[in-house]
Design a protein around this motif. Structure first.
Motif: not given
Length: 211
Positions: A26-29, A33-39, A193-196
């Motif tokens: 999650l440190s690179q996603k 992180r934004l979604l989970l913090k709001e959740f 998009r994915p983190n390549e």
């Protein structure tokens, strides 16, 4: 179709390696992180949250660390649950089946399922959504993610171990339709998009729904 025995075998086999690989993902996603913090902020006062398909518990711990203390991680694999308990002893973890959830109706305040439907057929996803809707309280939030597409990818190796498992991709519109059919309303549905540099090269979808 993946019989549960295949899913169990795969994740019991790779649990330790999976935890090492995914623990800090999650440190690179950033979107995650934004979604989970709001959740976490939206659901910390609404009762028990279940993180379904929690694996080694990295997402469960992220929510816990961001204020959602009333949370439990649930996974089909006993080996994954054992790893999660070792890594986050302050959090409750247990085994459970998303297609037959052991909780009574209207028991949960919220639910999470990050990449937890990826080994299901579309019919099994419908069953899963019906079960999650059943165990959520009215107004309960459900946030989940999956790989976008219409293919099925077979794996016979995972972390250099022999497995026999399929990964299912889904079109976002099809999943949204299933949510409405199983009693949810959709709050947000996004793709990225994915983190390549670190991810399997697929588009990712995130849907925030409410009972």
């Amino acid at each position: 179709m993946n019989p549960q025995e295949k899913i169990l075998h795969c994740y019991n086999l790779v649990a330790e390696d999976y935890a090492v690989e995914r623990w800090d993902e999650l440190s690179q996603k950033h979107i995650d992180r934004l979604l989970l913090k709001e959740f976490a902020a939206s659901n910390k006062e609404k009762g028990l949250c279940a993180d379904f398909g929690c694996g080694p518990g990295q997402t469960t711990k992220f929510l816990y660390d961001n204020g959602l203390k009333d949370i439990i991680g649930i996974d089909l694999s006993p080996a994954m649950v054992n790893v999660a308990r070792k890594l986050s002893p302050q959090i409750k973890f247990e085994t459970g089946d998303l297609l037959n959830i052991a909780y009574p109706s209207a028991y949960l305040g919220s639910a999470l399922a990050f990449y937890s439907i990826v080994h299901f057929t579309i019919d099994q996803v419908s069953t899963c959504f019906g079960e999650i809707n059943r165990v959520l309280k009215i107004g309960g939030d459900f946030l989940f993610s999956f790989h976008v597409g219409d293919e099925i990818v077979h794996f016979d190796k995972a972390r250099d171990k022999v497995v026999d498992i399929d990964l299912y991709f889904f079109k976002t519109d099809d999943i949204v339709k299933l949510l409405y059919e199983t009693g949810f309303k959709v709050i947000d549905a996004i793709e990225r998009r994915p983190n390549e540099n670190m991810e399997y090269p697929t588009r990712r979808a995130y849907i925030w729904a409410e009972k």
